[in-house]
Write an enzyme that holds these catalytic residues in place. Structure first.
Site: not given
Ligand SMILES: NC(=O)C1=CN([C@@H]2O[C@H](COP(=O)(O)OP(=O)(O)OC[C@H]3O[C@@H](n4cnc5c(N)ncnc54)[C@H](OP(=O)(O)O)[C@@H]3O)[C@@H](O)[C@H]2O)C=CC1
Ligand SMILES: O=C(CO)COP(=O)(O)O
Length: 309
Positions: A14, A84, A116, A167, A220, A224
Site C-alpha cells: 500500500g 495504526k 505518505a 488520533k 500526529d 491528521t
Molecule cells: N498512508 C499513510 O500516510 C500512513 C499510513 N499508516 C498506516 O499504515 C497502514 C497501511 O496504510 P496504507 O498503506 O496507507 O493503506 P493502503 O490502503 O494503501 O494499503 C493497505 C495495506 O494493507 C494490506 N492488507 C490489507 N488487507 C490485508 C490482508 N487481509 N492481508 C494482508 N495484507 C493486507 C495491503 O496489502 P497488499 O499490498 O498485499 O494488498 C496493503 O499493503 C495503516 O494502518 C495506516 O494507518 C501509517 C502512517 C502513514
Molecule cells: O497516519 C497518517 C498520518 O500520520 C495517515 O492518515 P490517514 O490514514 O488518515 O490518511
C-alpha cells in the site's frame, strides 16, 4: 557503513509500505516489498533479510503474522510495525500481536505525523521509532533517517503506537468540524479536548502520558486533523457534506483505520469504564444513528465540568 549492508523486507504494497521502502532506498539499502498480489515466495524473500517492516492495514496484521509463523522466522530479524489500528477480535494493538507471536525477535513501533503523499514529495517530516530493545530502535533510526526524514527514538512502544491509532478517530471528528464549517474556535476546542481523551485511553492501555505529547501523539493529531490528505479526515469531511458512509468509502483511496478503531475503542471504553465523549459521537455518526449536526449538538450540551477533571 555497516548499516548499508542491511537488507529490508517491507510487507504491504500500500502507499505507506511503498513510502517506507522509498525512504530506505534513498539510503542505498537493499529493499524488497512483498504484497499478496505479486505472487512472490515470501519465504525466499525473507531468507536473508535483517529487518521486516510490516506496513499492512490492521485487517492484514493477523494474516501476515500467521503466514510468517509458518516460515520459522529467524529470531535475529528485527520486526517493525507501522500499522495504526486495533485488531477487532482481540482489541489488541499490532505491537501486542507481533510480540505475542514472535517473543524472541526485537520489535520496534514506527509512528508519527507521516502523511505518505508529503513524504513521497520529499517534504520534511519526522517520525518516532520506539522499542524496549534500544539497539534495534537505534539501528532503525540510522536506516531510515535522511535529509528530509528525521527519526527520533522512544522507549514507549505502546504509547507511540496508541497515539497514532487513537488520533484517527479524532481525525474523523475534525473532518466533520471542517466540513460543517464550524470555524477556528470549534476546531481548536475539538483538538485540545481530543488530546486528554486520547491520553485517558492511551495511559489506561499502557502508554506513558509523556509520549502522547510527542510526535506520535500530539504531532500526529495535528497532522491528521488538519490535512485533506488524511483519509480519516476525508471520511468526516464527506459525511458532513451529506454523503453516506458507503458513498464515502466508494470514493476513498486506501484505508481509513479510524472507522474500525472507533468501533473497537467503544468496546474498550465500555469494558474499562472510560469517558470518551468525542469517540462516542463519532461512533454514533459512523453507525448512521445521528447526523453530523446532532453529533456537534450532543457534544456541546453535555453537563458542564472543570477543564482538568
Ligand atoms: N498512508 C499513510 O500516510 C500512513 C499510513 N499508516 C498506516 O499504515 C497502514 C497501511 O496504510 P496504507 O498503506 O496507507 O493503506 P493502503 O490502503 O494503501 O494499503 C493497505 C495495506 O494493507 C494490506 N492488507 C490489507 N488487507 C490485508 C490482508 N487481509 N492481508 C494482508 N495484507 C493486507 C495491503 O496489502 P497488499 O499490498 O498485499 O494488498 C496493503 O499493503 C495503516 O494502518 C495506516 O494507518 C501509517 C502512517 C502513514
Ligand atoms: O497516519 C497518517 C498520518 O500520520 C495517515 O492518515 P490517514 O490514514 O488518515 O490518511
Amino acid at each position: 557503513m555497516l548499516e548499508n549492508a542491511k537488507k529490508i523486507t517491507v510487507i504491504g504494497g500500500g502507499i505507506w509500505g511503498q513510502t517506507l521502502a522509498n525512504l530506505a532506498r534513498r539510503n542505498h539499502l537493499t529493499v524488497r516489498v512483498w504484497s499478496r498480489h505479486t505472487g512472490e515466495d515470501l519465504g525466499a524473500i525473507i531468507a536473508d533479510t535483517d529487518v521486516i517492516i510490516s506496513a499492512v492495514s490492521i485487517k492484514g496484521v493477523v494474516p501476515t503474522i500467521e503466514q510468517l509463523q509458518q516460515l520459522q522466522l529467524n529470531s535475529r530479524i528485527i520486526i517493525v510495525t507501522a500499522t495504526k489500528g486495533l485488531e477487532p477480535i482481540t482489541t489488541r494493538t499490532p505491537f501486542h500481536l507481533w510480540n505475542q507471536a514472535f517473543p524472541a525477535n526485537p520489535l520496534v513501533v514506527l509512528s508519527g505525523p507521516n502523511l505518505a503523499k508529503e513524504i513521497n514529495q520529499g517534504l520534511p517530516a519526522a517520525t518516532v521509532v520506539a522499542s524496549y530493545q534500544q539497539k534495534a530502535a537505534i539501528l532503525l533510526q540510522k536506516l531510515l533517517s535522511g535529509e528530509s526524514f528525521r527519526v527520533y527514538l522512544n522507549s514507549d512502544p505502546l504509547g507511540t503506537e496508541l497515539g497514532g491509532t487513537l488520533k484517527n478517530v479524532m481525525a474523523i471528528a475534525s473532518g466533520v468540524c471542517d466540513g460543517l464549517q464550524l470555524g477556528t474556535n470549534a476546531k481548536s476546542a475539538l483538538l485540545t479536548r481530543a488530546l486528554p481523551e486520547i491520553i485517558r485511553v492511551g495511559t489506561c492501555l499502557g502508554g506513558c502520558q509523556e509520549t502522547f505529547f510527542g510526535l506520535s501523539g500530539l504531532g500526529d493529531l495535528l497532522a491528521t486533523c488538519n490535512s485533506p490528505l488524511s483519509r480519516n479526515y476525508q471520511v468526516g469531511y464527506q459525511l458532513a457534506l451529506g454523503l453516506s458512509l458507503p458513498e464515502v468509502l466508494a470514493k476513498l483511496e486506501g484505508t481509513a483505520e479510524g472507522i474500525n478503531t472507533t468501533e473497537v475503542l467503544m468496546r474498550i471504553a465500555q469494558e474499562k469504564n472510560l469517558y470518551v465523549p468525542i469517540t462516542c459521537q463519532v461512533d454514533r455518526l459512523l453507525r448512521g444513528e445521528i447526523s453530523p449536526q446532532v453529533a456537534v449538538y450532543e457534544l456541546m450540551r453535555r453537563d458542564l465540568k472543570a477543564e482538568f477533571d
